[in-house]
Design an enzyme around this catalytic site. Structure first.
Site, PDB file in Angstrom:
ATOM      1  N   ASN A 141       0.848  -1.192   0.000  1.00 17.31           N
ATOM      2  CA  ASN A 141       0.000   0.000   0.000  1.00 17.31           C
ATOM      3  C   ASN A 141       0.884   1.242   0.000  1.00 17.31           C
ATOM      4  OD1 ASN A 141      -2.958   0.970   0.547  1.00 17.31           O
ATOM      5  ND2 ASN A 141      -1.670   2.250   1.852  1.00 17.31           N
ATOM      6  N   GLU A 142       0.742   2.061  -1.020  1.00 13.91           N
ATOM      7  CA  GLU A 142       1.436   3.352  -1.113  1.00 13.91           C
ATOM      8  C   GLU A 142       2.920   3.271  -0.749  1.00 13.91           C
ATOM      9  OE1 GLU A 142      -0.840   6.332   1.007  1.00 13.91           O
ATOM     10  OE2 GLU A 142      -2.162   6.595  -0.712  1.00 13.91           O
ATOM     11  N   GLU A 312      -8.294   4.904  -4.296  1.00 16.94           N
ATOM     12  CA  GLU A 312      -8.914   5.524  -3.126  1.00 16.94           C
ATOM     13  C   GLU A 312      -9.387   6.916  -3.535  1.00 16.94           C
ATOM     14  OE1 GLU A 312      -6.256   5.560   0.234  1.00 16.94           O
ATOM     15  OE2 GLU A 312      -5.655   3.482  -0.074  1.00 16.94           O
ATOM     16  N   HIS A 363     -11.742  10.099   9.871  1.00 16.99           N
ATOM     17  CA  HIS A 363     -11.772  10.082   8.401  1.00 16.99           C
ATOM     18  C   HIS A 363     -13.148   9.597   7.953  1.00 16.99           C
ATOM     19  CE1 HIS A 363     -10.746   9.096   4.264  1.00 16.99           C
ATOM     20  NE2 HIS A 363      -9.497   9.492   4.440  1.00 16.99           N
TER      21      HIS A 363
HETATM   22  C1  GAL Z   1      -4.116   6.765   2.121  1.00 11.94           C
HETATM   23  C2  GAL Z   1      -3.899   5.327   2.570  1.00 11.94           C
HETATM   24  C3  GAL Z   1      -5.136   4.747   3.211  1.00 11.94           C
HETATM   25  C4  GAL Z   1      -5.708   5.718   4.204  1.00 11.94           C
HETATM   26  C5  GAL Z   1      -6.015   7.013   3.495  1.00 11.94           C
HETATM   27  C6  GAL Z   1      -6.688   8.036   4.380  1.00 11.94           C
HETATM   28  O1  GAL Z   1      -2.899   7.430   1.990  1.00 11.94           O
HETATM   29  O2  GAL Z   1      -3.525   4.512   1.494  1.00 11.94           O
HETATM   30  O3  GAL Z   1      -4.807   3.536   3.864  1.00 11.94           O
HETATM   31  O4  GAL Z   1      -4.819   5.914   5.247  1.00 11.94           O
HETATM   32  O5  GAL Z   1      -4.824   7.555   3.017  1.00 11.94           O
HETATM   33  O6  GAL Z   1      -6.965   9.212   3.688  1.00 11.94           O
END
Ligand code: GAL
Length: 649
Positions: A141-142, A312, A363
């Site tokens: 992930n990222e 996302e 969030h």
């Molecule tokens: C991204 C990440 C997610 C979550 C999201 C929240 O950077 O991949 O897991 O943390 O941000 O905005």
């Protein structure tokens, strides 16, 4: 384009899984990403796997006809693993391990972690490789997030030395390429070279540039390790990674060679808040995000792999910016349409339900923790209804391309020589200027096919190999290069050979001197009877002819020879606009002035228009040809934060 959502069944009671899956389907979603942080539930104790819960969660999703993107959980090694093998932790530049308690706590170079990665990815891919619900895998992930691209561990240092040896073969070659004679930095052996950290003053720029290359390559190699396992055990499924928007520490083009789909995570409001935009811009787009943020990243990732998507999508306020305002009503739909208009394979919202615990409890999700639909939900429903009326996107080559090169971005970070607003800012400023002209844009990399464009823009791309210069010059396009383009060699040395810049040379220019200037400097540029501020950099150009504009002290500022334009500054918005107008006319490209809030994207005959602002926009006041059209969505006046779509007959 499909819609999806990020879902974490491990966070919820199993009694909820069936209802969650059904509600997802009912909302119109067809893809669900799961698993990417679930290692502690998949393998709660060393070697003891618990698949039962994941089998069940997958069964619920599959039963509703949802397709699954399975994430490998390597961004979050569990506590027992860290305690057993503390050498997997990343080490900061001061030699301190970065500890367990959040995520991304591993070093890409750790041999132990690579072995553990192989073990867990093999276990998951063996278990689910042929699962009928799984259509795609996401590695980790990222990569690189939270500063995790760098680690100064013993394994990283050893790997860096090996990497240098492979690159230079002999230490003499490294010394010559870097220019280590300066300040007595010469090495006698590769084993003597440390990472460029914690020095008394600025470390050597060539050393830093190779360190950036090495860190990016380590991420690519680590990704490849996972991809190889997945391809072997899960044939026929696609593989992706979710990249970070506006992130330049990873060579996305290079890493995407091993992927089928390049995806990225789009948080337009969160990232505007954290960006170096002016307060005016931050206020103007507080609830809509910069109108070019998502499009810029869509176009970058579109250029990286055969397919691309949004893994996302921000659905409401995030939790991690300085301030976290809610999107204006309509923005989730608008962002979804912008991705559609750029040709995304899918948009997946982050996340399904807001959590009542842990770091991300503030969030937003599509649903509240107790499952009440949040503001994004009716917007997604509306998109699903509207989508039926819009034809699939036809990909075609636009007139205009912008060159990007990761080594050049890293060089910009390493030796900015002034407050130049960050490595992506020249490309971003140019991209926005092009979008204000109403153009579709492609990004190209040095290895891209450069044929078929009418105009190629080179936004201060510092390192341009001779082969790239040849491709640019023989592309047949009008070229427009800005200061510093082609000014450095692969090893971060000054490019002396061709008058300090290979592109300047092609425009018949010699660069005699250069300087960086604060915003209050007294140097301007005169063009067509007007005076413009020139931005933070200016070069003293010497040209025998073709001078198109001059600085206020009379020195040439913009020189043109044949189809090559060289501009010896980093123009601000007003100057960029007039320069683009002129080169567009030369290249035969229709141009508009669509202003700040309005953006347009064309796909064949279908036109998508977006209003990122808080006031209505009258299309016929902006675009010249609004006759013979058939409305698909909306109409001639676009309300705030809304869209219109039409077909040109
Ligand atoms: C991204 C990440 C997610 C979550 C999201 C929240 O950077 O991949 O897991 O943390 O941000 O905005």
């Amino acid at each position: 384009m499909k819609l999806g959502v990020c879902y974490y069944p491990e966070h919820w009671s199993r009694n909820d899984w069936g209802d969650d899956a059904r509600s997802m389907r009912e909302l119109g979603l067809s893809l669900v990403r799961i698993g990417e942080f679930a290692w502690s539930r998949i393998e709660p104790f060393p070697g003891q796997f618990d698949w039962e819960w994941l089998d069940q969660a997958l069964a619920h999703l599959h039963q509703e006809g949802l397709q699954v993107i399975m994430g490998t959980p390597t961004a979050t090694p569990p506590k027992w693993l860290v305690d057993r093998h503390p050498d997997i932790l990343p080490v900061d530049e001061f030699g301190h391990p970065r500890r367990f308690g959040s995520r991304r706590h591993y070093c890409f170079s750790s041999q132990t972690y690579r072995a553990e990665t192989k073990r867990i990815v093999e276990a998951i891919a063996r278990r689910y490789g042929e699962h009928p619900a799984i259509v795609m895998w996401q590695t980790d992930n990222e990569f690189g997030h939270h500063g995790s691209d760098e680690s100064f561990s013993e394994d990283a240092i050893a790997a860096f030395r090996k990497w240098l040896e492979q690159r230079y073969q002999t230490i003499e070659a490294l010394n010559a390429a870097w220019g280590t004679v300066f300040w007595s930095q010469e090495y006698n052996a590769f084993e003597e070279v440390d990472p460029p950290a914690h020095c008394v003053t600025e470390p050597h720029p060539a050393h830093r540039l190779d360190w950036r290359r090495f860190c990016s390559d380590q991420m690519c190699g680590y990704n490849q390790l996972q991809v190889d396992i997945i391809r072997r055990l899960s044939p026929g499924r696609e593989v992706t990674h979710n990249f970070i928007g506006d992130f330049y520490r990873l060579d996305h083009r290079n890493i995407s060679r091993s992927l089928d789909v390049a995806t990225w995570d789009s948080y337009p409001i969160g990232l505007l808040s954290e960006s170096n935009a002016s307060d005016e811009g931050k206020a103007r787009w507080l609830r809509s995000g910069d109108p070019d943020f998502a499009a810029f990243n869509h176009d970058v990732f579109r250029a990286c792999a055969p397919k691309w998507g949004v893994m996302e999508q921000q659905p409401g306020p995030v939790n991690w910016a300085t301030y976290n305002p809610a999107p204006a009503p309509g923005m989730v739909r608008l962002w979804t349409w912008e991705a559609f208009a750029h040709g995304a394979e899918f948009v997946s919202y982050f996340r399904w339900r807001q959590l009542p615990f842990a770091q991300e409890q503030m969030h937003a999700g599509l649903l509240s923790a107790d499952r009440k639909a949040q503001n994004a939900v009716p917007e997604i429903q509306r998109f699903c209804d509207e989508r039926k009326r819009v034809p699939a996107i036809e990909a075609s080559r636009p007139d205009v391309a912008i060159l990007i090169d990761y080594s050049s971005l890293w060089h910009h970070e390493i030796q900015p020589h002034g407050n130049l607003d960050g490595p992506l800012s020249p490309a971003r400023a140019l991209y926005s200027a092009c979008r204000r002209k109403g153009w579709n844009i492609d990004f190209i990399f040095p290895d891209s096919d450069m044929s078929g464009y009418k105009l190629i823009l080179v936004p201060s791309v510092r390192i341009i190999a001779e082969s790239t210069a040849e491709k640019l010059l023989s592309s047949g396009a009008v070229l427009l290069a800005f200061a510093l383009s082609g000014s450095r060699t692969e090893s971060a040395q000054t490019a002396f050979g061709s008058q300090r810049s290979v592109l300047a040379a092609a425009a018949g220019v010699q660069i005699d001197e250069f300087e960086s200037l604060p915003p209050f400097s007294d140097v301007n540029l005169s063009y067509d009877g007007n005076t413009f501020p020139i931005g933070p950099w200016r070069e003293q150009l010497v040209a025998s002819g073709g001078v198109h504009a001059r600085f206020s002290d009379g020195a040439p500022a913009w020189v043109k020879q044949d189809n090559v334009n060289y501009v010896g500054c980093l123009p601000d918005r007003a100057l960029l606009s007039v320069i683009l107008d002129e080169v567009a006319d030369e290249a035969g490209i229709t141009r508009f002035d669509v202003g700040d809030d309005f953006r347009i994207r064309r796909a064949g005959d279908v036109h998508f228009a977006f209003n990122y602002g808080s006031r209505p926009i009258d299309l016929s006041a902006v675009l010249t040809d609004m006759t013979s059209i058939e409305w698909i969505i909306g109409e001639e006046t676009i309300p705030p934060f809304d869209i219109s779509v039409w077909r040109k007959l």
